[in-house]
Design an enzyme around this catalytic site. Structure first.
Site, PDB file in Angstrom:
ATOM      1  N   GLY A   1       0.910  -1.237  -0.068  1.00 24.30           N
ATOM      2  CA  GLY A   1      -0.052  -0.139  -0.041  1.00 24.30           C
ATOM      3  C   GLY A   1       0.824   1.307   0.288  1.00 24.30           C
ATOM      4  O   GLY A   1       0.256   2.328   0.210  1.00 24.30           O
ATOM      5  N   SER A   2       1.931   1.296  -0.460  1.00 21.18           N
ATOM      6  CA  SER A   2       2.835   2.456  -0.448  1.00 21.18           C
ATOM      7  C   SER A   2       3.133   3.031  -1.490  1.00 21.18           C
ATOM      8  O   SER A   2       3.296   4.270  -1.680  1.00 21.18           O
ATOM      9  CB  SER A   2       4.115   2.210   0.341  1.00 21.18           C
TER      10      SER A   2
ATOM     11  N   GLY B   1       1.527   3.138  -6.104  1.00 17.16           N
ATOM     12  CA  GLY B   1       0.762   2.752  -7.312  1.00 17.16           C
ATOM     13  C   GLY B   1      -0.595   2.502  -6.784  1.00 17.16           C
ATOM     14  O   GLY B   1      -1.124   3.169  -6.149  1.00 17.16           O
TER      15      GLY B   1
ATOM     16  N   ALA C   1       6.565  -8.823   3.050  1.00 20.65           N
ATOM     17  CA  ALA C   1       5.237  -9.346   2.938  1.00 20.65           C
ATOM     18  C   ALA C   1       5.005 -11.020   2.780  1.00 20.65           C
ATOM     19  O   ALA C   1       4.157 -11.561   3.058  1.00 20.65           O
ATOM     20  CB  ALA C   1       4.416  -8.621   1.928  1.00 20.65           C
TER      21      ALA C   1
ATOM     22  N   ALA D   1       3.941  -5.928  -6.026  1.00 11.84           N
ATOM     23  CA  ALA D   1       4.558  -6.237  -7.523  1.00 11.84           C
ATOM     24  C   ALA D   1       6.022  -6.337  -7.003  1.00 11.84           C
ATOM     25  O   ALA D   1       6.756  -5.464  -6.634  1.00 11.84           O
ATOM     26  CB  ALA D   1       4.495  -4.988  -8.323  1.00 11.84           C
TER      27      ALA D   1
ATOM     28  N   TYR E   1      -3.582  -7.525 -14.703  1.00 10.05           N
ATOM     29  CA  TYR E   1      -3.705  -6.709 -16.019  1.00 10.05           C
ATOM     30  C   TYR E   1      -3.630  -7.763 -17.334  1.00 10.05           C
ATOM     31  O   TYR E   1      -3.395  -8.844 -17.046  1.00 10.05           O
ATOM     32  CB  TYR E   1      -2.233  -5.972 -16.144  1.00 10.05           C
TER      33      TYR E   1
ATOM     34  N   TYR F   1       3.533  -9.715 -22.211  1.00  9.78           N
ATOM     35  CA  TYR F   1       2.864  -9.717 -21.205  1.00  9.78           C
ATOM     36  C   TYR F   1       1.622 -10.951 -20.881  1.00  9.78           C
ATOM     37  O   TYR F   1       2.055 -11.746 -20.162  1.00  9.78           O
ATOM     38  CB  TYR F   1       1.930  -8.224 -20.703  1.00  9.78           C
TER      39      TYR F   1
ATOM     40  N   LEU G   1      -0.978   1.813 -16.111  1.00  9.36           N
ATOM     41  CA  LEU G   1      -0.293   3.111 -15.698  1.00  9.36           C
ATOM     42  C   LEU G   1       1.110   3.139 -15.311  1.00  9.36           C
ATOM     43  O   LEU G   1       1.623   2.014 -14.953  1.00  9.36           O
ATOM     44  CB  LEU G   1      -1.304   3.466 -14.543  1.00  9.36           C
TER      45      LEU G   1
ATOM     46  N   THR H   1       3.749   3.310 -13.143  1.00  8.37           N
ATOM     47  CA  THR H   1       4.201   3.015 -11.659  1.00  8.37           C
ATOM     48  C   THR H   1       5.652   2.233 -11.480  1.00  8.37           C
ATOM     49  O   THR H   1       6.215   2.017 -12.694  1.00  8.37           O
ATOM     50  CB  THR H   1       3.157   1.846 -10.941  1.00  8.37           C
TER      51      THR H   1
HETATM   52  P1  NAD Z   1       4.215  -0.705  -7.287  1.00  2.00           P
HETATM   53  O1  NAD Z   1       5.524  -0.869  -7.604  1.00  2.00           O
HETATM   54  O2  NAD Z   1       3.758   0.857  -7.529  1.00  2.00           O
HETATM   55  O3  NAD Z   1       3.671  -1.122  -5.915  1.00  2.00           O
HETATM   56  C1  NAD Z   1       4.126  -2.256  -5.383  1.00  2.00           C
HETATM   57  C2  NAD Z   1       3.920  -2.387  -3.911  1.00  2.00           C
HETATM   58  O4  NAD Z   1       4.222  -3.583  -3.482  1.00  2.00           O
HETATM   59  C3  NAD Z   1       4.744  -1.336  -3.230  1.00  2.00           C
HETATM   60  O5  NAD Z   1       3.993  -0.813  -1.981  1.00  2.00           O
HETATM   61  C4  NAD Z   1       6.007  -1.990  -2.824  1.00  2.00           C
HETATM   62  O6  NAD Z   1       6.753  -1.729  -1.463  1.00  2.00           O
HETATM   63  C5  NAD Z   1       5.408  -3.412  -2.445  1.00  2.00           C
HETATM   64  N1  NAD Z   1       6.265  -4.712  -2.421  1.00  2.00           N
HETATM   65  C6  NAD Z   1       6.986  -5.206  -3.352  1.00  2.00           C
HETATM   66  N2  NAD Z   1       7.686  -6.205  -2.894  1.00  2.00           N
HETATM   67  C7  NAD Z   1       7.369  -6.374  -1.473  1.00  2.00           C
HETATM   68  C8  NAD Z   1       7.473  -7.196  -0.575  1.00  2.00           C
HETATM   69  N3  NAD Z   1       8.379  -8.224  -0.704  1.00  2.00           N
HETATM   70  N4  NAD Z   1       7.087  -7.165   0.749  1.00  2.00           N
HETATM   71  C9  NAD Z   1       6.147  -5.952   0.898  1.00  2.00           C
HETATM   72  N5  NAD Z   1       5.887  -5.414  -0.002  1.00  2.00           N
HETATM   73  C10 NAD Z   1       6.569  -5.155  -1.323  1.00  2.00           C
HETATM   74  O7  NAD Z   1       3.387  -1.406  -8.335  1.00  2.00           O
HETATM   75  P2  NAD Z   1       1.732  -1.037  -9.165  1.00  2.00           P
HETATM   76  O8  NAD Z   1       1.993  -1.149 -10.549  1.00  2.00           O
HETATM   77  O9  NAD Z   1       0.933  -0.416  -8.279  1.00  2.00           O
HETATM   78  O10 NAD Z   1       1.439  -2.770  -8.900  1.00  2.00           O
HETATM   79  C11 NAD Z   1       0.453  -3.371  -7.547  1.00  2.00           C
HETATM   80  C12 NAD Z   1      -0.288  -4.390  -8.704  1.00  2.00           C
HETATM   81  O11 NAD Z   1      -1.060  -3.921  -9.664  1.00  2.00           O
HETATM   82  C13 NAD Z   1       0.441  -5.514  -9.055  1.00  2.00           C
HETATM   83  O12 NAD Z   1      -0.188  -6.851  -8.910  1.00  2.00           O
HETATM   84  C14 NAD Z   1       0.314  -5.216 -10.660  1.00  2.00           C
HETATM   85  O13 NAD Z   1       0.526  -6.449 -11.460  1.00  2.00           O
HETATM   86  C15 NAD Z   1      -1.104  -4.657 -10.961  1.00  2.00           C
HETATM   87  N6  NAD Z   1      -1.451  -3.764 -12.154  1.00  2.00           N
HETATM   88  C16 NAD Z   1      -0.613  -2.859 -12.360  1.00  2.00           C
HETATM   89  C17 NAD Z   1      -0.878  -2.100 -13.479  1.00  2.00           C
HETATM   90  C18 NAD Z   1       0.198  -1.063 -13.928  1.00  2.00           C
HETATM   91  O14 NAD Z   1      -0.022  -0.678 -15.004  1.00  2.00           O
HETATM   92  N7  NAD Z   1       0.900  -0.465 -13.004  1.00  2.00           N
HETATM   93  C19 NAD Z   1      -2.105  -2.695 -14.224  1.00  2.00           C
HETATM   94  C20 NAD Z   1      -2.737  -3.455 -13.555  1.00  2.00           C
HETATM   95  C21 NAD Z   1      -2.491  -4.022 -12.464  1.00  2.00           C
END
Ligand code: NAD
Length: 403
Positions: A60-61, A63, A123, A151, A236, A246, A284, A286
């Site tokens: 939750g920090s 994206g 996590a 992620a 996604y 992908y 998006l 991130t």
């Molecule tokens: P992001 O990199 O912004 O966020 C990832 C989060 O996971 C961060 O809070 C990070 O600290 C945390 N994290 C990573 N490894 C960790 C660990 N070992 N322990 C604890 N926390 C950990 O990524 P995002 O793009 O927001 O992705 C989040 C989800 O959304 C993913 O499943 C991604 O596939 C999905 N998603 C992303 C997109 C896109 O385009 N960005 C589109 C659709 C779905």
């Protein structure tokens, strides 16, 4: 120290505390304004009595996870706990953007009368699950919603200790396509070699649903999920152009596993009247998506087309729609045939995809990107690391430990 932007292979090595705070405040302001004043009719007013009051966000920090936390808090007044993996700041070293975002969010949420705290660590580990369970017991009692938004490039198996690495590769044969790097407006040809069978399995281990299931099993066993609790993980799909790297690649296999885990989890949650969903979200910028080959080029074209049609959204707007048009309305929760929630609906509109495909065909190796919005993608990438805000003095000598 004077904090400057440093990006290497689409990975930002620094983050700016004042800028991250500004980013979080902007997202909060948008949510509050929308929820209270209904400024944009496409984003409905929250149905207050339906909303979750105690929310756990794993990842939750930044994206989509950060946006989930902001929407839960600032539309439903939810108390939130975040679990994320961060580097803390030192006298001469910046923290991860997630650390700054978390500090900024928690300061504001607490000021606004909500409980907001975090567990920083891996996590995937049992120790962090236990620490989180203790925190839920002490601070919230139980939770009504668990968002799973990790992620990660690697995962240590909590039982065997073995390390698995996720890779972003095609399966079966190499994939050659045009690509751009952030900050370099020249289209290049990129070839990605196919993954080995082991890499496919390892990516599923990291980004599939196994750890999500472990979390929910753990929370259920500890009686930390309230009656009717829901859990949502993010996925996604995207367009045909990116399928080889992908959806039909290693990460796609992991996402299929994640999506299949939702129905297994719904069965487990039946005992408490709960449900599990996967939400398919829009592409998006991130920290995670910027490093997927070919995707930045697709995003640059997509952003431009969606902006021209006035349907471009950021993570927070996507999650606002997820909460208030999908999950928490008085109607039945709408899903596709596979049981998934879809907030990628605007991205996947035929008129959008056809136009992106037309523009994709115009691109030539060695030439600048045509009819795309690489600047917009770059600007958003800067913003999520706290850079590029015009009224922040980036020459100021500041203490990176203070948000
Ligand atoms: P992001 O990199 O912004 O966020 C990832 C989060 O996971 C961060 O809070 C990070 O600290 C945390 N994290 C990573 N490894 C960790 C660990 N070992 N322990 C604890 N926390 C950990 O990524 P995002 O793009 O927001 O992705 C989040 C989800 O959304 C993913 O499943 C991604 O596939 C999905 N998603 C992303 C997109 C896109 O385009 N960005 C589109 C659709 C779905």
């Amino acid at each position: 120290m004077i904090i400057t932007k440093k990006v290497m292979r689409n990975v930002s090595l620094t983050a700016h505390p004042a800028g991250c705070k500004r980013y979080v405040q902007q997202q909060i302001a948008w949510v509050k304004n929308q929820a209270q004043n209904g400024v944009d009719a496409r984003y409905p007013k929250p149905t207050a009595e339906m909303l979750p009051r105690r929310v756990l966000v794993i990842g939750g920090s930044t994206g989509y996870g950060l946006s989930s936390r902001i929407v839960a808090a600032y539309t439903g007044g939810a108390d939130t706990i975040n679990v994320s993996f961060e580097r803390e700041p030192a006298e001469k070293k910046t923290a991860t953007p997630g650390w700054y975002n978390t500090m900024a969010f928690e300061q504001q949420a607490q000021k606004d009368g909500m409980k907001a705290s975090s567990v920083f660590g891996d996590a995937f580990s049992t120790a962090i699950k236990e620490e989180t369970a203790r925190k839920i017991k002490e601070e919230l009692g139980q939770v009504d919603l668990v968002i799973y938004s990790l992620a990660s490039p690697l995962r240590n198996d909590p039982v065997t200790g073995e390390t698995y690495r996720s890779v972003l590769k095609p399966i079966g044969k190499p994939f050659t396509a045009l690509s751009v790097d952030l900050g370099d407006d020249v289209v290049k040809q990129a070839t990605i070699d196919p993954a080995t069978d082991e890499q496919v399995q390892d990516t599923i281990k990291v980004m599939g649903g196994e750890d999500w299931m472990l979390w929910i099993d753990f929370l259920l066993a500890q009686n930390l999920l309230a009656t009717g609790a829901m859990t949502v993980a993010y996925s996604y799909i995207g367009p045909r152009i990116t399928y080889p790297v992908y959806r039909e690649g290693t990460i796609g296999k992991a996402k299929e596993h994640l999506e299949n885990s939702a129905s297994a989890l719904t069965n487990k949650l039946e005992a408490i009247g709960g449900k599990a969903f996967v939400s398919v979200n829009k592409a998006l910028v991130t920290r995670a998506s910027a490093v997927i080959p070919v995707v930045p080029l697709y995003m640059a074209l997509l952003y431009q087309v969606m902006k021209e049609k006035h349907i471009h959204e950021h993570c927070t707007q996507q999650i606002y729609r997820l909460f208030h048009s999908r999950l928490y309305t008085k109607d039945e929760i709408p899903t596709d045939q596979e049981g998934r929630l879809r907030v990628d609906d605007w991205e996947m509109l035929e008129e959008v995809q056809k136009e992106v495909e037309r523009r994709w065909a115009l691109q030539k190796e060695g030439q600048p990107l045509l009819q795309g919005d690489l600047d917009g993608v770059m600007e958003e990438y800067e913003h999520i690391h706290g850079f590029g805000f015009p009224d922040i003095d980036y020459q100021a000598d500041i203490d990176p430990r203070i948000v």
